[in-house]
Motif scaffolding. Structure first.
Motif, PDB file in Angstrom:
ATOM      1  N   LEU A 159      -4.662  -6.072   2.057  1.00  0.00           N
ATOM      2  CA  LEU A 159      -4.071  -4.717   2.587  1.00  0.00           C
ATOM      3  C   LEU A 159      -4.080  -4.039   1.193  1.00  0.00           C
ATOM      4  O   LEU A 159      -4.358  -2.981   1.116  1.00  0.00           O
ATOM      5  CB  LEU A 159      -2.749  -4.765   3.045  1.00  0.00           C
ATOM      6  CG  LEU A 159      -2.819  -5.282   4.583  1.00  0.00           C
ATOM      7  CD1 LEU A 159      -1.238  -5.693   5.218  1.00  0.00           C
ATOM      8  CD2 LEU A 159      -3.605  -4.436   5.564  1.00  0.00           C
ATOM      9  N   LYS A 160      -3.657  -4.706   0.137  1.00  0.00           N
ATOM     10  CA  LYS A 160      -3.462  -3.867  -1.258  1.00  0.00           C
ATOM     11  C   LYS A 160      -5.058  -3.389  -1.873  1.00  0.00           C
ATOM     12  O   LYS A 160      -4.878  -2.515  -2.292  1.00  0.00           O
ATOM     13  CB  LYS A 160      -3.030  -4.829  -2.398  1.00  0.00           C
ATOM     14  CG  LYS A 160      -2.148  -4.183  -3.228  1.00  0.00           C
ATOM     15  CD  LYS A 160      -1.527  -5.154  -4.280  1.00  0.00           C
ATOM     16  CE  LYS A 160      -0.859  -4.178  -5.464  1.00  0.00           C
ATOM     17  NZ  LYS A 160       0.279  -4.833  -5.873  1.00  0.00           N
ATOM     18  N   GLN A 161      -6.029  -4.314  -1.561  1.00  0.00           N
ATOM     19  CA  GLN A 161      -7.430  -3.667  -1.968  1.00  0.00           C
ATOM     20  C   GLN A 161      -8.050  -2.691  -1.141  1.00  0.00           C
ATOM     21  O   GLN A 161      -9.048  -2.249  -1.552  1.00  0.00           O
ATOM     22  CB  GLN A 161      -8.267  -4.983  -1.831  1.00  0.00           C
ATOM     23  CG  GLN A 161      -7.810  -6.253  -2.827  1.00  0.00           C
ATOM     24  CD  GLN A 161      -7.454  -5.727  -4.095  1.00  0.00           C
ATOM     25  OE1 GLN A 161      -8.161  -5.270  -4.753  1.00  0.00           O
ATOM     26  NE2 GLN A 161      -6.218  -6.346  -4.483  1.00  0.00           N
ATOM     27  N   MET A 162      -7.482  -2.357   0.207  1.00  0.00           N
ATOM     28  CA  MET A 162      -7.955  -1.474   0.923  1.00  0.00           C
ATOM     29  C   MET A 162      -7.901  -0.047   0.483  1.00  0.00           C
ATOM     30  O   MET A 162      -6.622   0.388   0.105  1.00  0.00           O
ATOM     31  CB  MET A 162      -7.307  -1.458   2.272  1.00  0.00           C
ATOM     32  CG  MET A 162      -8.028  -0.985   3.651  1.00  0.00           C
ATOM     33  SD  MET A 162      -7.463  -1.041   5.136  1.00  0.00           S
ATOM     34  CE  MET A 162      -7.653  -2.779   5.504  1.00  0.00           C
ATOM     35  N   PRO A 163      -8.915   0.541   0.276  1.00  0.00           N
ATOM     36  CA  PRO A 163      -9.085   1.993  -0.504  1.00  0.00           C
ATOM     37  C   PRO A 163      -8.254   2.867   0.454  1.00  0.00           C
ATOM     38  O   PRO A 163      -8.369   2.818   1.708  1.00  0.00           O
ATOM     39  CB  PRO A 163     -10.631   2.356  -0.387  1.00  0.00           C
ATOM     40  CG  PRO A 163     -11.370   1.185  -0.084  1.00  0.00           C
ATOM     41  CD  PRO A 163     -10.606   0.174   0.812  1.00  0.00           C
ATOM     42  N   GLU A 214      -7.148   6.879   5.153  1.00  0.00           N
ATOM     43  CA  GLU A 214      -7.188   8.165   5.260  1.00  0.00           C
ATOM     44  C   GLU A 214      -7.923   8.674   6.574  1.00  0.00           C
ATOM     45  O   GLU A 214      -7.808   9.314   7.458  1.00  0.00           O
ATOM     46  CB  GLU A 214      -7.403   8.951   4.199  1.00  0.00           C
ATOM     47  CG  GLU A 214      -6.564  10.033   3.562  1.00  0.00           C
ATOM     48  CD  GLU A 214      -6.717  10.389   2.361  1.00  0.00           C
ATOM     49  OE1 GLU A 214      -5.827  10.398   1.498  1.00  0.00           O
ATOM     50  OE2 GLU A 214      -7.778  10.968   1.970  1.00  0.00           O
ATOM     51  N   LYS A 215      -9.355   8.063   6.324  1.00  0.00           N
ATOM     52  CA  LYS A 215     -10.231   8.305   7.377  1.00  0.00           C
ATOM     53  C   LYS A 215      -9.774   7.684   8.652  1.00  0.00           C
ATOM     54  O   LYS A 215     -10.018   8.610   9.695  1.00  0.00           O
ATOM     55  CB  LYS A 215     -11.731   7.573   6.959  1.00  0.00           C
ATOM     56  CG  LYS A 215     -12.973   8.069   7.522  1.00  0.00           C
ATOM     57  CD  LYS A 215     -13.995   7.382   6.908  1.00  0.00           C
ATOM     58  CE  LYS A 215     -15.185   7.265   7.941  1.00  0.00           C
ATOM     59  NZ  LYS A 215     -16.057   6.541   8.003  1.00  0.00           N
ATOM     60  N   SER A 238       0.782  -1.058   0.032  1.00  0.00           N
ATOM     61  CA  SER A 238       0.115   0.080   0.052  1.00  0.00           C
ATOM     62  C   SER A 238       0.885   1.377   0.064  1.00  0.00           C
ATOM     63  O   SER A 238       1.916   1.346   0.494  1.00  0.00           O
ATOM     64  CB  SER A 238      -1.054   0.037   1.380  1.00  0.00           C
ATOM     65  OG  SER A 238      -0.331   0.298   2.419  1.00  0.00           O
ATOM     66  N   ASP A 239       0.458   2.344  -0.467  1.00  0.00           N
ATOM     67  CA  ASP A 239       1.249   3.441  -0.653  1.00  0.00           C
ATOM     68  C   ASP A 239       0.069   4.621  -0.479  1.00  0.00           C
ATOM     69  O   ASP A 239      -0.830   5.019  -1.315  1.00  0.00           O
ATOM     70  CB  ASP A 239       1.919   3.407  -2.099  1.00  0.00           C
ATOM     71  CG  ASP A 239       3.078   4.531  -2.206  1.00  0.00           C
ATOM     72  OD1 ASP A 239       3.444   4.855  -1.148  1.00  0.00           O
ATOM     73  OD2 ASP A 239       3.394   4.695  -3.303  1.00  0.00           O
ATOM     74  N   ASN A 240       0.455   5.434   0.395  1.00  0.00           N
ATOM     75  CA  ASN A 240      -0.455   6.870   0.841  1.00  0.00           C
ATOM     76  C   ASN A 240       0.366   7.897   0.852  1.00  0.00           C
ATOM     77  O   ASN A 240       1.323   8.091   1.523  1.00  0.00           O
ATOM     78  CB  ASN A 240      -1.021   6.425   2.057  1.00  0.00           C
ATOM     79  CG  ASN A 240      -1.868   5.448   2.265  1.00  0.00           C
ATOM     80  OD1 ASN A 240      -1.364   4.134   2.389  1.00  0.00           O
ATOM     81  ND2 ASN A 240      -3.289   5.519   1.932  1.00  0.00           N
TER      82      ASN A 240
END
Ligand SMILES: Cc1cc2nc3c(=O)[nH]c(=O)nc-3n(C[C@H](O)[C@H](O)[C@H](O)COP(=O)(O)OP(=O)(O)OC[C@H]3O[C@@H](n4cnc5c(N)ncnc54)[C@H](O)[C@@H]3O)c2cc1C
Length: 380
Positions: free
Chosen positions: A358-362, A367-368, A82-84
């Motif tokens: 984890l990859k599918q988690m929007p 962020e929320k 994941s990358d945020n």
């Protein structure tokens, strides 16, 4: 009313500064002789930064530290799970997480406390509750001090807690952690990025904390209370992480071996009460968490803020009861989530499914959750 704070770690130093700002009378007692110049890095999330802004140290922390504008969770080879980017967080709070050397953080906080209010080399030994409600503190050097309120900010192995709640227990997670600061220039892609790589039951994290200073941590399963020989530690970690992206071993080899710190990852079994009469615990002494969410220090800082706000507004009420009510839900949830995250990171089986989920988690959902975690409420 006089408050005595035991411990000048992140929680104790911040408590001193919020009390200073609120005009609350206090003294700090710390067992070590000088404020730490060692240690590795620490991430200060926006909830911590809001409190640090409140006590006017944010600018200095921003100057000495490094902004983390992107957080990546990856596999051992740096391929993304994941990358945020932290744009929304930055817009909302005015800053994203800052990574800084712990010694810098401690020295900034320490430098703002009037020196007559902080006493180094004063190891707390035990306390005695007097019939008039005040408390007598006994120190290791046989000196004594009388106070109206006692705050135990003396960390996860708190002596104040051991006397107050002798049944309290720490829990070993089965994981041990090495931390270091590498003195190298890092590629541009890592400059404002926090990275954690999950491999086969081992993981590695990194972030730049200052010009040519990269903080890293490595975590593996091991028996508790083990030691490493200084001259073998780099070799051991090098071998352990040989299948990881080359940046990992570059960092390990660019770190002076005698500065690599090893800690078993523990937390505190949640306490049902953090206070008794006029004595209260804060920070790790009250609710030590595993470091997997990077929130232990931030929660100690939040404790300091809420405690001072409650004292300011309700000096005649049961301050510590109100304080605990305000804090316990958030803190217990962090302790729990952090423990679960640590376990998940070291799964032996099902890693593919875990990474897929984890990859599918929007990103919006993550962020929320972050926004919720970083919010500081006004005390009514
Ligand atoms: C590997 C690792 C990584 C972490 N990373 C992060 C992160 O990125 N972000 C984050 O927010 N948190 C992080 N944490 C958690 C964070 O370090 C702690 O939650 C934080 O230090 C707690 O602050 P504290 O003031 O409660 O306790 P401490 O920082 O432990 O301070 C306690 C102080 O009390 C003093 N003391 C102890 N006994 C006595 C005594 N008898 N008398 C007088 N003084 C005494 C100690 O010397 C010390 O100065 C991490 C923890 C670990 C282990």
């Amino acid at each position: 009313m006089k408050y005595s704070i035991i411990g000048a770690g992140i929680g104790g130093l911040t408590t001193a500064l919020v009390f200073e700002k609120a005009g609350i009378e206090y003294q700090v007692f710390e067992k070590i002789q000088s404020i730490a110049t060692v240690g590795a890095g620490i991430w200060l999330a926006p909830n911590a930064l809001q409190v640090l802004e409140h006590i006017n140290v944010l600018d200095e922390i921003q100057q000495k530290g490094n902004s983390i504008d992107r957080i990546t969770l990856g596999k051992a080879d740096l391929s993304t799970i994941s990358d945020n980017n932290q744009n929304t967080i930055k817009q909302m709070f005015g800053y994203s997480t800052i990574a800084i050397h712990r010694a810098e953080l401690h020295s900034i906080l320490y430098s703002k406390i009037p020196k007559e209010k902080i006493h180094l080399g004063k190891g707390f030994n035990h306390f005695e509750e007097l019939s008039n409600g005040s408390i007598k503190i006994f120190f290791d050097d046989n000196s004594e001090y009388e106070t109206d309120f006692l705050i135990g900010a003396d960390g996860i192995h708190s002596k104040v807690r051991k006397q107050l709640f002798p049944e309290s227990q720490t829990r070993y997670s089965g994981q041990t952690c090495w931390r270091g600061v590498a003195n190298i220039k890092i590629d541009k892609e890592f400059q404002n990025r926090g990275v954690e790589l999950w491999g086969n039951q081992i993981r590695f994290g990194l972030s730049r904390i200052a010009e040519n200073k990269i903080y890293w941590f490595a975590v593996a399963l091991d028996a508790p209370n083990q030691d490493d020989k200084v001259d073998l530690i780099q070799q051991k970690l090098f071998k352990m992480f040989s299948s990881f992206h080359p940046i990992v071993n570059k960092l390990i080899l660019s770190t002076s071996p005698d500065t690599i710190i090893r800690n078993d990852i523990i937390d505190l079994e949640p306490l049902s009460k953090w206070y008794k009469n006029n004595i209260c615990l804060i920070g790790d002494a009250a609710h030590g968490a595993t470091p997997n969410l990077g929130q232990g220090g931030a929660q100690a800082i939040e404790d300091a803020y809420y405690l001072s706000e409650i004292i300011k507004r309700q000096p005649k009420e049961n301050i510590f009861e109100i304080f605990q009510q305000k804090r316990i839900k958030k803190v217990n949830s962090i302790v729990k989530q952090s423990w679960i995250t640590g376990k998940m990171a070291h799964w032996k089986y099902g890693r593919g499914i875990r990474n897929f989920i984890l990859k599918q988690m929007p990103n919006k959902l993550l962020e929320k959750k972050m926004i919720e975690l970083y919010k500081i409420e006004k005390v009514q």
